[in-house]
Scaffold this motif. Structure first.
Motif, mmCIF file in Angstrom:
data_model
loop_
_atom_site.group_PDB
_atom_site.id
_atom_site.type_symbol
_atom_site.label_atom_id
_atom_site.label_comp_id
_atom_site.label_asym_id
_atom_site.label_seq_id
_atom_site.Cartn_x
_atom_site.Cartn_y
_atom_site.Cartn_z
ATOM 1 N N PRO A 12 0.647 -1.144 -0.038
ATOM 2 C CA PRO A 12 0.018 0.161 0.043
ATOM 3 C C PRO A 12 0.774 1.253 0.105
ATOM 4 O O PRO A 12 2.197 1.128 0.591
ATOM 5 C CB PRO A 12 -0.775 -0.005 1.359
ATOM 6 N N CYS A 13 0.279 2.270 -0.678
ATOM 7 C CA CYS A 13 1.161 3.518 -0.644
ATOM 8 C C CYS A 13 0.135 4.597 -0.956
ATOM 9 O O CYS A 13 -0.991 4.599 -1.081
ATOM 10 C CB CYS A 13 2.127 3.539 -2.017
ATOM 11 N N LEU A 14 0.591 5.978 -0.817
ATOM 12 C CA LEU A 14 -0.156 7.097 -1.010
ATOM 13 C C LEU A 14 -0.535 7.099 -2.515
ATOM 14 O O LEU A 14 0.357 6.798 -3.503
ATOM 15 C CB LEU A 14 0.747 8.594 -0.676
ATOM 16 N N LEU A 15 -1.531 7.690 -2.637
ATOM 17 C CA LEU A 15 -1.893 7.957 -4.161
ATOM 18 C C LEU A 15 -0.908 8.753 -4.903
ATOM 19 O O LEU A 15 -0.429 8.397 -6.013
ATOM 20 C CB LEU A 15 -3.374 8.558 -4.290
ATOM 21 N N GLU A 26 -9.741 1.322 -0.238
ATOM 22 C CA GLU A 26 -10.382 0.761 0.944
ATOM 23 C C GLU A 26 -10.990 -0.595 0.784
ATOM 24 O O GLU A 26 -11.970 -1.046 0.882
ATOM 25 C CB GLU A 26 -11.649 1.791 1.252
ATOM 26 N N GLY A 27 -10.179 -1.377 -0.172
ATOM 27 C CA GLY A 27 -10.321 -2.687 -0.332
ATOM 28 C C GLY A 27 -11.533 -3.082 -1.369
ATOM 29 O O GLY A 27 -11.644 -4.206 -1.403
ATOM 30 N N GLU A 28 -12.132 -2.113 -1.886
ATOM 31 C CA GLU A 28 -13.062 -2.582 -2.779
ATOM 32 C C GLU A 28 -13.445 -1.608 -3.914
ATOM 33 O O GLU A 28 -14.015 -2.212 -4.895
ATOM 34 C CB GLU A 28 -14.540 -2.581 -2.006
ATOM 35 N N THR A 29 -12.961 -0.352 -4.098
ATOM 36 C CA THR A 29 -12.965 0.637 -5.212
ATOM 37 C C THR A 29 -11.901 0.394 -6.191
ATOM 38 O O THR A 29 -10.907 0.592 -5.698
ATOM 39 C CB THR A 29 -13.231 1.839 -4.483
ATOM 40 N N VAL A 30 -12.171 -0.160 -7.210
ATOM 41 C CA VAL A 30 -11.075 -0.285 -8.175
ATOM 42 C C VAL A 30 -10.917 1.156 -9.104
ATOM 43 O O VAL A 30 -11.903 1.392 -9.495
ATOM 44 C CB VAL A 30 -11.450 -1.528 -9.129
ATOM 45 N N CYS A 31 -10.073 1.453 -9.159
ATOM 46 C CA CYS A 31 -9.622 2.585 -10.026
ATOM 47 C C CYS A 31 -8.403 2.635 -11.009
ATOM 48 O O CYS A 31 -7.562 1.577 -10.702
ATOM 49 C CB CYS A 31 -9.322 3.841 -9.019
ATOM 50 N N ILE A 32 -8.070 3.495 -11.858
ATOM 51 C CA ILE A 32 -7.158 3.550 -12.513
ATOM 52 C C ILE A 32 -6.314 5.006 -12.543
ATOM 53 O O ILE A 32 -6.945 6.108 -12.419
ATOM 54 C CB ILE A 32 -7.041 3.123 -13.998
ATOM 55 N N LYS A 33 -4.900 4.986 -12.171
ATOM 56 C CA LYS A 33 -4.401 6.119 -12.242
ATOM 57 C C LYS A 33 -3.275 6.530 -13.414
ATOM 58 O O LYS A 33 -2.975 5.685 -14.055
ATOM 59 C CB LYS A 33 -3.290 6.294 -11.183
#
Length: 75
Positions: A12-15, A26-33
């Motif tokens: 885990p790391c900072l965005l 938070e273990g459930e929201t999938v996102c892309i950077k």
């Protein structure tokens, strides 16, 4: 059969420090950077803000980088 799963890819790391690619919040929201600054998006294309309202707070959110992987399984 095969299924596509998301598996942790590092710690885990900072965005703000997260590499471009997929991450889970938070273990459930999938996102892309993206490669473009700190742009991050939800799967529907909306901007990811993680419940905060300014860039500094968003950059400080803890996220988990993930990668996709095909896995064999039996039904």
């Amino acid at each position: 059969m095969k299924r596509l799963v998301l598996v942790p890819d590092g710690w885990p790391c900072l965005l703000g420090e997260c590499r471009p690619g997929l991450f889970v919040f938070e273990g459930e929201t999938v996102c892309i950077k993206t490669d473009y600054g700190d742009d991050a998006f939800l799967e529907g294309g909306d901007a990811f803000w993680g419940g905060v309202s300014n860039q500094d707070d968003r950059s400080a959110l803890v996220v988990q980088p993930v990668r996709s992987e095909w896995q064999e399984y039996e039904e």
